[in-house]
Structure formats: structure tokens, C-alpha cells
Scaffold this active site. Structure first.
Site, short mmCIF file in Angstrom:
data_model
loop_
_atom_site.label_atom_id
_atom_site.label_comp_id
_atom_site.label_asym_id
_atom_site.label_seq_id
_atom_site.Cartn_x
_atom_site.Cartn_y
_atom_site.Cartn_z
N GLU A 147 0.84 -1.20 0.00
CA GLU A 147 0.00 0.00 0.00
C GLU A 147 0.87 1.25 0.00
OE1 GLU A 147 -3.20 0.03 2.83
OE2 GLU A 147 -3.56 2.17 2.58
N GLU A 159 -10.71 -8.50 4.35
CA GLU A 159 -10.11 -8.58 5.68
C GLU A 159 -10.90 -9.38 6.71
OE1 GLU A 159 -9.95 -4.26 5.44
OE2 GLU A 159 -7.94 -4.38 6.26
N ARG A 209 -7.46 1.68 14.31
CA ARG A 209 -8.35 0.57 13.99
C ARG A 209 -8.25 -0.55 15.04
NH1 ARG A 209 -11.78 -1.59 9.73
NH2 ARG A 209 -11.63 0.24 8.40
N ARG A 231 -3.64 -6.67 5.93
CA ARG A 231 -4.98 -7.26 6.03
C ARG A 231 -5.56 -7.21 7.45
NH1 ARG A 231 -5.82 -12.93 2.86
NH2 ARG A 231 -7.92 -12.54 2.09
#
Lengths: 485, 800
Positions: free
Chosen positions: B270, B753, B348, B380
Site C-alpha cells: 500500500e 479482511e 483501527r 490485512r
């Protein structure tokens, strides 16, 4: 001396002749860079991921035999007289998919697709060898192939299904077997090959006697058999291995002979070559053998190499030491024989003199009554390097331990016998108490290291527990004492 | 999609027509009533045949122009040190070397920090902050020459103290790499004090390397003016474009980034490709030749980031029934030397520290710790798995404390609904689509959980060497980028005058089947066989300002954008057809490769040709932005997620208590993907994610030595699961009844995910087997990954 200065091999449908090859040139780079056969991928360049799997065909006792190998660490010069088959060769006329390819498509065996050509090649080799494989056979065949996307289940489904999509008898490699064998035979002219590039040299001796001569002339040469270790010196450490003396093509060095008293294993015999004979006499080694690396590496790596490279974590030395095996070293016409355990002097130091090479390994055939076991402990069950490897050979007579040979790998700078522990067994009753007392002596035999594979504590603890497992397995018990194979 | 259909005839061999005749394949199946490859049907990955034949082109397979050069990075060999002297004379003098690049050679800004914190140099300047940090690049005529030369550098260092793990970093007072987050609802301290029972614990959760089979790679071609084209294997072409422009000091419009496909990404590509794109582009402009850079696997793993490992300090208060009253948690992460994506990753972790459970009073803090290790990045789940597993540890603690089946504790703590008020998350979003109880109840039945748990307990009661364990764990995963502006996407659709369709969107294909799904959406909307649609490489030239293909959002976002584009053209075709055939627009229907116009059926391709002749615009740019979402980080309140995806797994394991070796005997999974766009591809994602999640928690161990050098840097030392590690029995089902209550693309749900966290069932089953040693009186507090060594040592602890 009659010397040929080129190598010749078949690549898919074509004959290739190369007048130049450095000792460090690999098959994978040749395929991808020189030939732009880019279906074969580089994933790790160390023989652990299988993305570079190709088939290598060679004549073995007049028979043509194909095996999957890792192109990333297969040295280019070692291809003389071989047939290399890449994924590009599989599809039929008009691009019709091979049954294995079709099964992979049908069962969604690819996601990102990068590992896929390697899987296709391993499954292709399996399909030719065992068209209707068991799940265990499938898992064993793809131990050397990593997939990070699928979780393998669809690949297993594909492997099961391929058998229904076509018969190996109709496969191109089988239909053309005769002519390929003839073409390969024609490439073998019995001459020594010397090839090089930019000062880097490779020598392929004409015979074992010629090997002895070559090494006498070039005692500092790097001897390369399967290149499963030396290949990494090249790809990872960028070491210059010139002059390299390649021995993988020497059929007589791969010879196996079972006599009344011993299994004689040519030093060039691969793990695959030696499995049947070892497992026939020592059934406990069948499962153990299949846990050495992956299929590709088992086809490349040799028993001689596993000993000669002196690694403290090779899988076969502890087993061979426990079985009381000996090795024969040769220099020129002179041979000497010594127990395997005496070969290992210290880390990186073995009893091999300049110009000398390991010619054969002699494993005594089983004496009646001895109890045997070989255990490999690793982070991952398959295709991993041992944290600890332990091999037991104990003779119990009239309820007492009459003799014990126990060797461990991963516990010291060399594979080594557990002399204190053995002494604590011999002459004592064959009981859990005795075994526990012997296991307690392991701390006197070994001072293991902590590294990324295991801590010193774990290594010692698990070694002691393996003594208990060994004893428990000899008892007549209904409850399992370890996970099934 | 062409290679799964009829192979196309070579164009242009016949006499010139204007426009070309509709292609044979575009006429469809005549009498067929349904198209091939619509939504909600199984369809092969669009590159399946190319994968199995080796013809799928990856970045390293692109034909190299004459004169292509190869770059290689020179990496630091210290974890933290001042660079006293950088002597590259031997590197420059090595055979084949064209030149070297250091920080001094960067015309723009020496930084590839994705969040603009300016803390991640392309080349280290003055100091190095982790072992493996790029210090320079060497450019040579061959990769081999560059690689050999890179080792000849003589760098003099002055060592500085280094800190490797998150706990040491906290102890040493290391700074945060990015501002931390607090999530708070109610008064956790007071509720904790009031709770009948309290447990405090610490949980070490390991990191994970992506081990995408294709490593990092970038291939740059210089163009005129400031232009440069970069082929790469990145999940985020737009960011790579921005970073290349930033490093070169040119405008974004000078840089084009192309991605046909990746050999796996998993989050590892990413942001981490920015470095390689920048170096390749820099060298290409400097020497005006094509330049490729591809690190060896060892260097790839040493120099690029991984999943964050965490140290979680938790406390839970609960009642006799195991019902949670309060939770507090401190989540310290090994972020590495720079921020990279550690902010959103550690955020997260907190967003998922509830998993599927209602915490009446809760206080969660993140601690994104700076360490002298490679900068950790997306993987992931993006911090979510570390949050979820902490929630599951808390459940486990309660279960062992109360002598309950952990599944019972789970059920008692599931989110409720608006009526009981137990539906508010620690970030104040209401859970409106809670199907966790139904998923778990169905799996409990289909996996025969109760009887099998009984059998496991009976087996263990015999006290043998081999012990068994079983666990059923759920997952609830929030879908949307928590960076709200990332929830947008574009697509570009052309219909050529022969009726063939060219589809482009901002997402990237890394094996997940995104291109296949998006093509299905367009096929469905235009009612043409999917084989007529060619998906082309992702390029910043066609769809600008894209978001990373990440956060499981690929088909949600890009599917909607492509649908928008298809609808635009369909509307134009409909209006044209109504006018041309003198009927009402309501009398125009697209049906199976044809268009029904009034009483007439016209092949799709014929209508397209007619439309072209009538000068109808047959190209459209589609756009989509996710509705409803908002997030105020400062207050810790909002609706960061559009919806949740759910799933559950039940795993049974056997453990050898002499060695710590184990085997997964059986896993049953029931997973929610809403109304699946492509069930077989979604099932593949679920299976693969589970195995990857299991690997994270079992054999995949990252190990640094005390000098800060990563020693597990290749598949020989870093062990991802093999075929023989997968469960001996493996049943995977999609919840076929599920439909997204939100208006997502065809009511589907994201899949990349969420199923990763199903691997936690294996981890907890191992813990269950270990717990049998002490008659389930003690939570084994197994740390992750549960290598055979950790399992044995936990067993030994319980024996004492």
C-alpha cells in the site's frame, strides 16, 4: 584428457548449447533473462517457495526420469545432459490446457497467480508419478510450494481432480519419452566438461575416477552436488564458488546398493533416491524422510552433501550417527573410512582434507531387537529446518538397556551423540525412571543456543521430552503419544 | 476478460470499414436468455488461464527496453547510529556501475511519508534508525552488478542506543510516531471499581510479514520534459504517483503509475512501494534510461514494513454470569522508526477492541510507539485483528475465571439492539446490522459444537499426552476507510463502435478478483456477456485521485463507480434507442446481449454501432462516494463505518504436550459477505484469509536479535502455513441468507479482511488444549504467535 568446452541440454522442445557459463549462473536467471521464459518466477531465490519449480529430466540407468526442482538454485552448468521442462511447455497445440492446468482453473486454484506456475509444475510431476493421488501424497508433493492467497484448499481440490481430465500415458513427455531419451543419450559423450565465463570456472568430471583426478589437480575447488546449500552461497551471499566441480550428473556417485550387512549409499544419491532403501530397513524413517525440506529439494539435495557441508542442523547426520553409519572419503586413489560422528569436528570444521571428497555412506542393516526412532522438531511441520532433531537406537536385552546410540542435531555446533545420556541408560532397567534419569543428563551433553528457530530452554526441554516420547512409544498403549503423521 | 471467452480474431485483416463491423462475440448467444458472468454467479478469476500457463504478466516480466539499468539499495547495518562517513568509492568503481544515488541526489523532497509527516526519508541522512534502512542506491548495467556493488559501501557509524519492542519503548520514554487515540464511553474506572470480579492481564501479540510471493518491484521509463512512467506492483498507484512527484520535485501530472496485477499485496504494497517507485524514477530521470529495482527477498523483508505487533494491557470487570461491566485497554504498538500508516492502524486496533461485544463502560488508549525497527504498515485487517484478539482474550479470561464455556460468555456479551440499548460501540456508532448471534448460532449447530466440546473434555479427562481443544470465535468488522475522504472511487468505461467494452477503475488487482467482480457489475448493468468486457491495467492516467485498494473496499467502491459509468452510457443508449425507434424510453430494455426496443430485439453491438453513427458519446467516467459516514477523531465519536461484516469459525486442535507440536483437526466457518457478487471468489477469500490468520497466530514469528537485525527474513526462516498445516477437515460456507442492509453494490459486503480474524479460533483452541493441563482453572495466557515452543512453555507453566 578429452575435454568438452560447452554444455548441452534440452529446454522444452529445443536443444541448447552454451559455450559460456559462470559457476554462479543459475537456471532461473537463464530462463527469465536469457530466454525470456518468464512463466517461471523468482519468489525467494533460496529454494523455499517453489515459484521457480521446473521439471528436470535425466537418464537414470537408461530410464528417463523427471523430477521437480528449484530453478533458482539449480546451477546452469549442471544442466549438461538434462531435459528442462518449464510451464510454457505444458499447454497442448492451440493453447489447450494441460489437465493439471485445467483442474487449477476449474477449482479456482489461483488468486494472485504468482505461485501458480510453480504449483502447476509440482502437480504435473505428481500427476505423472501418481495420477490418482491420496491427500497425503498431494501434501507431500507441494511441501515445497508456498501459496499466500488461497489457503491451499482449492489447489488440493485441483490436484484430486486432475486425474479425471487426462491420462499421463497420453502426455507429451510420455509419448515422446523414447525420442527424448535418445536425444539425451546422444548428448552424453562421456567427456569431462569444462566451461567458464569471465574467469569463473565449472568442471563436470567424466566419472568418479575423473572427479578424483580433478580434485587432486584443483584441491581448493568447491564441490557442488545438489546445490541446495551452495546455491544459497551464490544467491544470498554472492560468493564466488569458482572453480566449481559439479558432481550431480555422475550416475555412479548416486548408486545405491543393499548388501547383506549394509546399505551403501553413493554420496551423490538424493534424499529421494535413498528414501526407499532406508525406509525398507528402518520404517520409522519413511515419515522422517518426507519431512526433510520439500519435494524439489529432496530431489536435488544429496546425502553426501547433507554430511559434507557440516551443518549442525542437517536432518540426516543425527540419524546416520545413531545408526552407526560410516563414510568413505577418497583422495585420488586413496580411500579412508570413518564413523559419521567423527567427521564433525567443530562448527564449520570437518575432517575432510584438501582434494578429498565424500564418496559413499555405509549404513549398517538393522540388528534384531534394536529400538529405533527419529524425531524432528520444527516451528512448522513441513519444509522447515529442525530446531532439534533426535535419533535413537537402543537395544534392550532381558529388560535392561544393552546398548544405546543417541544423536541430536540443533543442540551443539555439530550433530553430536549424547554420551552422558547414553551412559545413564546402558546397563539399567528399561523404564521410565531410567529414561528420565538419562534425559536429565542432556544438560551435561549439550549447551544449546537461542536463535530464531528456538530458545536454548526449549531445545533442552523438548530434547528431554523426546526421550520420554521414545520410551512411551515402545509401550503397549492405546492412547496416542504423538500426533499422527 | 477476453481470454476466458472465444479468442478474438486478429483485427484489421479484412478490408477497412468505418466503423468496424460489430464483433462476432459481441452478438452474444442469440437465443440465450441470461448473460454469462452476471452478478451473484460464480465466475473464474479473469486471469486464471494466464496464471496457470505462466502468461500472466507481472512487473518483472515486462519486456525491458534496450539499455535498461538496474538499481539496488544499500541498507544500513545498524539499528540506530549516526553516519560518520559514507564512502561509496568502491561502489562507484565496481564493474558495470553507472552511478549511485544518495540523499544529496534528490531534486525534490527526500521523503516518502504517506501521511505527510515528513519522517520517512528515501535515503537516510546523517543517521540511520533501523537495521535495513536504505542509505543509498547503486545503478548498474545488470541487477547482479548492482547487487554486488551495493555490498562494497564503507559506512562508518557511531552507535546510538536502540529500542526494539513496544514495551521497551514505553519504558524508555520513546515518543509516539503519531498522535494516539482515546475511545471512551461511560466511566470505566468507576464501573470497574463497582464490578464484582476484575482481571488484569497483558497480552503480547506478534507481528506478521506479508510474504506476498512477488516481492517489491518498480520499473521506470523516462519521458520528455519532467515525464516519467512507472510500472509497479503497488496497491496505491495514486500515492506512488504523488510520492514520485514529491521526490522528483515535479507536478503530479508528469508522473504516470501503471499496475496490471500484483503477485499478492495484503497491505504490504500500500505504501511500501513508494520507496521503490521513487528510486526507480529518480534513476530513470538522472540517466535518461529505463531503470528497474527489485530487492532480493531478504532485503525486501528487512527494508519494508510488516503487521504491527502489540502489547495489550487490559482490565475487565464482570459479574458472576460473565457479563462484562467495564473494559480498559492500553494498546502499545511497535510502529518502527516512522509513522507510515501507524496512526490509522493503531486507531483501527481500538475500533475493533470490542469485536462483537458490548462494553457498558469502556476506556481504550493507543500508544503508537517509535522503535528502531522497520516502519510497520498496513496488513490485512490493519490493526483490527490485534484489537479483535484482545477482545477474545478478555472473553477467555472471564470464561476460565467463571468456569464457563467461552462460547457462553460470548453470547452473554454480544451487542444487542436499539431496544435493550446494548448496541453502542466505544466510538459511539450504533450497531444496526448485528447478525453475529445468528451466525454463531447457526455455526454452533452445523459444526456440532456442543457434542464435540463434550468429546474434547472427555478425551482430555483421560490425561494423555495428546490433548485437544476447541473454540468458536466470531468476528465483526467495520467496513470503510476511517480516513473518510478515502471512501471515493472512479471508473472509466468505453464502448467501442464494435460493441466491445473497455473498463478501467481505480482499484488494483492483487489476486482478490476485483477486476472480475467489477466486470460482472458492468456485464449485469449492460446485460452483455462478461467476455465482452476487457479490464485494463490500473493507471493514474485514466482514473485520477484514487484511493488505495485496501480496507476490503475494492469492490464496494470501484464496483459502484463502474456501475455509475455503465448507467450513464446505458441512459444515453436508452434515450437514443427510444428516439431512433420512435418509442418511449420505458420500452427500452437491455436483455442478454440484446436490447429490446418496443417490439424489436436489437443485438447490443448493433445498437452501439447505430449509436456511434448517430454521434452518441460512448464513454463515461463514473464516480462514487460512500454515504452516511463521518468521524471526529478528536472527540472519538462518529460513524466511521458504513456497515459491518460478520463471520464465525469453530476450530478443533490436537496438541502434543511433550513437544508443543499441534495440528488443526477441523475448522468450520460460516461467513457473511452479504449478497455475494461472486460466491466462489468470496469463498476463496475466506479460505485464504483464515489460513493467513492462522499463520499469524501459529508459526509466523518475527525474530530480531539484540542488535536489532531481523533474522527471520526469508521463507527459510519465516514460516507461513503450508498445505499440510490447513485443517484436516475444512468446511467453509457463506451465509447465503445475508443481504447488506445498506445500499452497497448489489447488497454485497466486503470480504478481504474480515475472515482473516477467523484464524483466532485456532489460537483459542490451542489455549483450550493447554488449559486442560490445569483442569481449565487457569487462563493459559498464551502469547502470539503460538509456536510449538510457546505452547510447550505454557504447558510447563501450568504444570508448575
Amino acid at each position: 584428457m578429452d575435454i568438452r568446452a560447452n554444455i548441452r541440454f534440452l529446454l522444452n522442445g529445443n536443444t541448447v548449447r552454451l559455450d559460456q557459463a559462470a559457476a554462479t549462473d543459475t537456471l532461473l536467471d537463464f530462463l527469465r533473462i536469457e530466454r525470456r521464459l518468464t512463466g517461471t518466477k523468482e519468489g525467494c531465490a533460496e529454494g523455499d517457495c517453489g515459484a521457480c519449480t521446473v521439471l528436470a529430466g535425466r537418464l537414470d540407468g537408461g530410464q528417463l526420469r523427471y523430477e521437480p526442482v528449484n530453478a533458482c538454485i539449480r546451477l546452469l552448468a549442471s544442466l549438461d545432459g538434462c531435459h528442462i521442462v518449464t510451464v510454457e511447455h505444458l499447454s497442448g497445440p492451440e493453447g489447450r490446457l494441460h489437465p493439471v492446468q485445467q483442474a487449477m482453473v476449474d477449482h479456482h486454484g489461483s488468486q494472485c497467480g504468482f505461485c501458480t506456475p510453480g504449483f502447476v509444475m509440482s502437480l504435473y510431476a505428481l500427476w505423472m508419478e501418481s495420477p490418482d493421488p491420496t491427500d497425503t501424497e498431494i501434501e507431500t508433493a507441494i511441501q515445497g510450494n508456498l501459496c499466500r492467497c488461497t489457503g491451499y484448499e482449492p489447489i488440493i481440490r485441483a490436484a484430486r481432480a486432475a486425474t479425471r481430465l487426462g491420462s499421463p500415458a497420453l502426455d507429451a513427455l510420455n509419448r515422446e519419452r523414447q525420442s527424448i531419451a535418445e536425444r539425451l543419450a546422444a548428448l552424453r559423450d562421456g567427456r569431462r566438461v569444462e566451461i567458464g565465463k569471465d574467469g569463473s570456472r565449472c568442471i563436470l568430471p567424466a566419472s568418479v575416477d575423473d572427479l578424483a583426478d580433478v580434485l587432486s589437480e584443483t584441491p581448493d575447488a568447491t564441490i557442488v552436488a545438489g546445490a541446495t546449500d551452495v546455491g544459497l552461497w551464490v544467491t544470498k551471499f554472492l560468493r564466488d564458488i569458482s572453480p566449481a566441480v559439479l558432481v550431480g550428473h555422475l550416475e555412479e556417485l548416486r548408486r545405491l546398493e543393499v548388501t547383506d550387512t549394509a546399505i551403501e549409499i553413493g554420496a551423490g544419491a538424493s534424499y529421494t533416491d535413498s528414501r526407499a532403501a532406508m525406509a525398507a530397513d528402518y520404517p520409522h524413517l519413511a515419515e522422517f524422510w518426507d519431512r526433510i525440506a520439500g519435494w524439489q529439494i529432496r530431489n536435488m539435495g544429496t546425502i553426501g552433501g547433507n554430511i559434507a557441508n557440516g551443518s549442525p542442523i542437517g536432518d540426516t547426520p543425527p540419524v546416520l550417527i545413531a545408526l552407526g553409519a560410516t563414510i568413505t572419503l577418497r583422495r585420488g586413489g586413496k580411500r579412508r573410512t570413518l564413523p559419521v560422528e567423527d567427521f564433525f569436528i567443530d562448527y564449520g570444521e570437518q575432517d575432510r582434507r584438501p582434494g578429498e571428497f565424500l564418496e559413499s555412506v555405509t549404513v549398517p542393516r538393522p540388528a534384531g531387537g534394536a529400538l529405533h526412532a527419529a524425531y524432528k522438531i520444527s516451528k512448522r511441520r513441513d519444509e522447515d529446518i529442525s530446531s532439534v532433531c533426535a535419533a535413537f537406537n537402543v537395544t534392550v536385552d532381558d529388560g535392561k538397556v544393552a546398548a544405546a546410540r543417541i544423536a541430536l542435531g540443533g543442540m551443539a555446533a555439530t550433530p553430536k551423540r549424547a554420551h552422558h545420556a547414553e551412559a545413564a541408560l546402558v546397563g539399567r532397567p528399561w523404564s521410565l525412571e531410567t529414561v528420565t534419569a538419562a534425559a536429565d543428563r542432556l544438560g551435561d551433553d549439550f549447551t544449546p543456543l537461542t536463535d530464531w528457530r528456538a530458545s536454548a530452554d526449549y531445545r533442552l526441554r523438548v530434547s528431554q521430552n523426546l526421550f520420554r516420547r521414545f520410551w512411551l512409544e515402545q509401550q503397549d498403549s492405546q492412547t496416542p503419544v504423538r500426533l499422527n503423521a | 476478460m477476453s481470454d476466458l471467452g472465444t479468442s478474438g480474431e486478429p483485427a484489421g485483416t479484412e478490408q477497412r470499414r468505418d466503423p468496424p463491423a460489430p464483433r462476432q462475440l459481441a452478438r452474444g448467444g442469440g437465443g440465450a436468455t441470461a448473460i454469462r458472468g452476471g452478478v451473484h454467479t460464480d465466475l473464474h478469476h479473469d486471469s486464471a488461464i494466464k496464471h496457470v500457463t505462466g502468461r500472466a504478466e507481472y512487473c518483472d516480466d515486462i519486456v525491458e527496453p534496450v539499455g535498461t539499468l538496474h538499481a539496488y539499495l544499500g541498507l544500513s547495518t545498524r539499528a540506530h547510529a549516526k553516519i560518520i562517513d559514507l564512502d561509496l568509492s568502491a561502489v562507484r568503481a565496481a564493474p558495470g556501475v553507472v552511478g549511485v544515488l544518495t540523499a544529496d541526489d534528490v531534486p525534490g523532497v527526500n521523503d516518502v511519508s504517506p501521511t505527510g509527516r515528513d519522517d520517512e526519508p528515501v535515503f537516510a541522512e546523517g543517521k540511520v534508525e533501523f537495521w535495513g534502512q536504505p542509505v543509498f542506491a547503486v545503478v548498474a548495467e545488470s541487477r547482479d552488478a548492482a547487487r554486488r556493488a551495493a555490498r562494497l559501501a564503507e559506512i562508518a557509524y557511531e552507535d546510538l542506543p536502540h529500542v526494539l519492542d513496544p514495551q521497551s519503548a514505553r519504558d524508555a520514554g520513546m515518543p509516539y510516531v503519531t498522535p494516539p487515540l482515546t475511545l471512551k464511553r461511560g466511566e470505566a474506572a468507576e464501573a470497574m471499581a463497582r464490578a464484582k470480579h476484575r482481571i488484569k492481564g497483558r497480552f503480547n501479540v506478534g507481528g506478521q510479514d506479508h510474504l506476498y510471493l512477488e516481492g517489491h518491484i518498480a520499473f521506470a521509463m523516462p519521458g520528455e520534459d519532467d515525464d516519467v512512467i512507472v510500472h509497479s506492483s503497488t496497491q496505491h498507484p495514486t500515492e506512488a504517483q504523488h510520492m514520485v512527484a514529491h521526490v522528483l520535485g515535479v507536478a503530479s501530472n508528469a508522473v504516470t503509475v501503471n499496475v496490471r496485477r500484483m503477485g499478492g499485496g495484503f497491505g504490504g504494497k500500500e505504501t511500501q512501494m513508494n520507496l521503490f517507485c521513487a528510486v526507480a524514477a529518480l534513476a530513470a530521470k538522472r540517466w535518461n534510461r529505463a531503470v528497474k529495482i527489485r530487492p532480493d527477498r531478504d532485503d525486501d523483508m528487512s527494508a519494508t514494513g510488516k503487521r504491527h505487533d502489540f502489547v495489550v494491557d487490559y482490565e475487565v470487570g464482570f459479574d458472576d454470569e460473565g457479563r462484562i461491566a467495564a473494559v480498559t485497554g492500553d494498546f502499545a504498538a511497535r510502529c518502527g522508526f516512522s509513522s507510515d500508516l501507524s496512526g490509522p492502524v493503531t486507531d483501527r486496533a481500538l475500533f475493533h477492541a470490542d469485536n462483537a461485544y458490548y462494553y457498558p463502560d469502556v476506556l481504550l488508549n493507543s500508544h503508537p510507539m517509535k522503535t528502531n525497527t522497520v516502519s510497520n504498515t498496513a496488513f490485512r485487517g490493519f490493526g483490527g485483528p490485534q484489537g479483535v484478539i484482545a477482545a477474545e482474550r478478555i472473553i477467555e479470561e472471564i470464561a476460565y475465571h467463571r468456569g464457563l464455556d467461552s462460547l457462553e460468555v460470548r453470547k452473554r456479551n454480544f451487542y444487542g439492539d436499539a431496544e435493550d440499548g446494548r448496541n453502542v460501540t466505544p466510538y459511539h456508532q450504533r450497531v444496526e446490522d448485528n447478525i453475529a448471534p445468528r451466525i454463531v448460532a447457526e455455526l454452533e449447530q452445523s459444526a456440532d459444537y456442543r457434542a464435540r466440546r463434550r468429546a474434547v473434555l472427555d478425551w482430555n479427562a483421560k490425561g494423555g499426552i495428546v490433548r485437544k481443544g476447541i473454540a468458536l470465535t466470531p468476528v465483526k468488522f467495520g467496513i470503510s476507510f476511517t480516513a473518510t475522504w478515502y471512501n471515493q472511487a472512479g471508473a472509466l468505461l468505453h464502448i467501442y463502435s464494435d460493441g466491445s467494452i473497455h473498463l478501467n477503475h481505480g482499484g488494483t488487482e492483487m489476486g482478490q478478483g476485483l477486476n472480475t467482480k467489477v466486470a460482472q457489475v458492468v456485464a449485469e448493468e449492460l446485460q452483455v456477456d462478461v467476455d465482452h468486457i476487457k479490464i485494463t491495467r490500473t493507471t493514474t492516467e485514466k482514473v485520477p485521485n484514487t484511493s488505495a485498494t485496501a480496507a476490503s473496499s475494492g469492490s464496494d467502491l470501484n464496483g459502484m463507480a463502474a456501475l455509475d459509468a455503465a448507467r450513464q452510457i446505458k441512459e444515453r443508449l436508452t434515450a437514443f434507442a427510444a428516439e431512433r425507434w420512435q418509442t418511449d424510453e420505458s420500452q427500452v430494455r437491455f436483455i442478454a446481449n440484446n436490447v429490446r426496443i418496443g417490439g424489436e430485439t436489437v443485438p447490443f453491438a448493433d445498437l452501439v454501432r447505430e449509436a456511434y453513427m448517430a454521434r452518441i458519446h460512448l464513454s463515461a467516467a463514473g464516480f462514487y462516494k460512500t454515504p452516511k459516514i463521518h468521524w471526529d477523531r478528536a472527540s472519538g465519536k462518529g460513524r466511521p463505518f458504513y456497515y459491518y461484516a460478520y463471520g464465525a469459525a469453530c476450530s478443533e486442535v490436537s496438541v502434543d504436550t511433550l513437544t508443543g507440536e499441534y495440528r488443526v483437526e477441523r475448522t468450520d466457518i460460516l461467513h457473511d459477505v452479504g449478497r455475494s457478487l461472486n460466491p466462489i471468489i468470496d469463498k476463496g477469500q475466506v479460505e485464504g484469509a483464515f489460513i493467513q490468520g492462522m499463520g499469524w497466530l501459529t508459526t509466523e514469528e518475527l525474530w530480531w536479535d539484540d542488535k536489532g537485525r531481523l533474522r527471520t527474513h526469508a521463507p527459510s526462516t519465516y514460516k507461513i502455513p503450508l498445505a499440510s498445516d490447513r485443517p484436516r477437515i475444512f468446511n467453509v460456507e457463506l451465509a447465503s441468507w445475508s443481504e447488506n442492509r445498506e445500499r452497497t453494490i448489489k447488497r454485497s459486503k466486503a470480504v478481504g479482511e474480515p475472515p482473516f480474524m477467523l484464524g483466532i479460533s485456532v489460537f483459542e483452541a490451542l489455549s483450550h488444549a493447554v488449559a486442560s493441563i490445569a483442569d481449565y482453572q487457569t487462563c493459559p495466557r498464551l502469547d502470539a504467535p503460538a509456536t510449538p515452543e510457546r505452547v510447550l512453555m505454557a504447558i510447563e507453566r501450568l504444570r508448575e
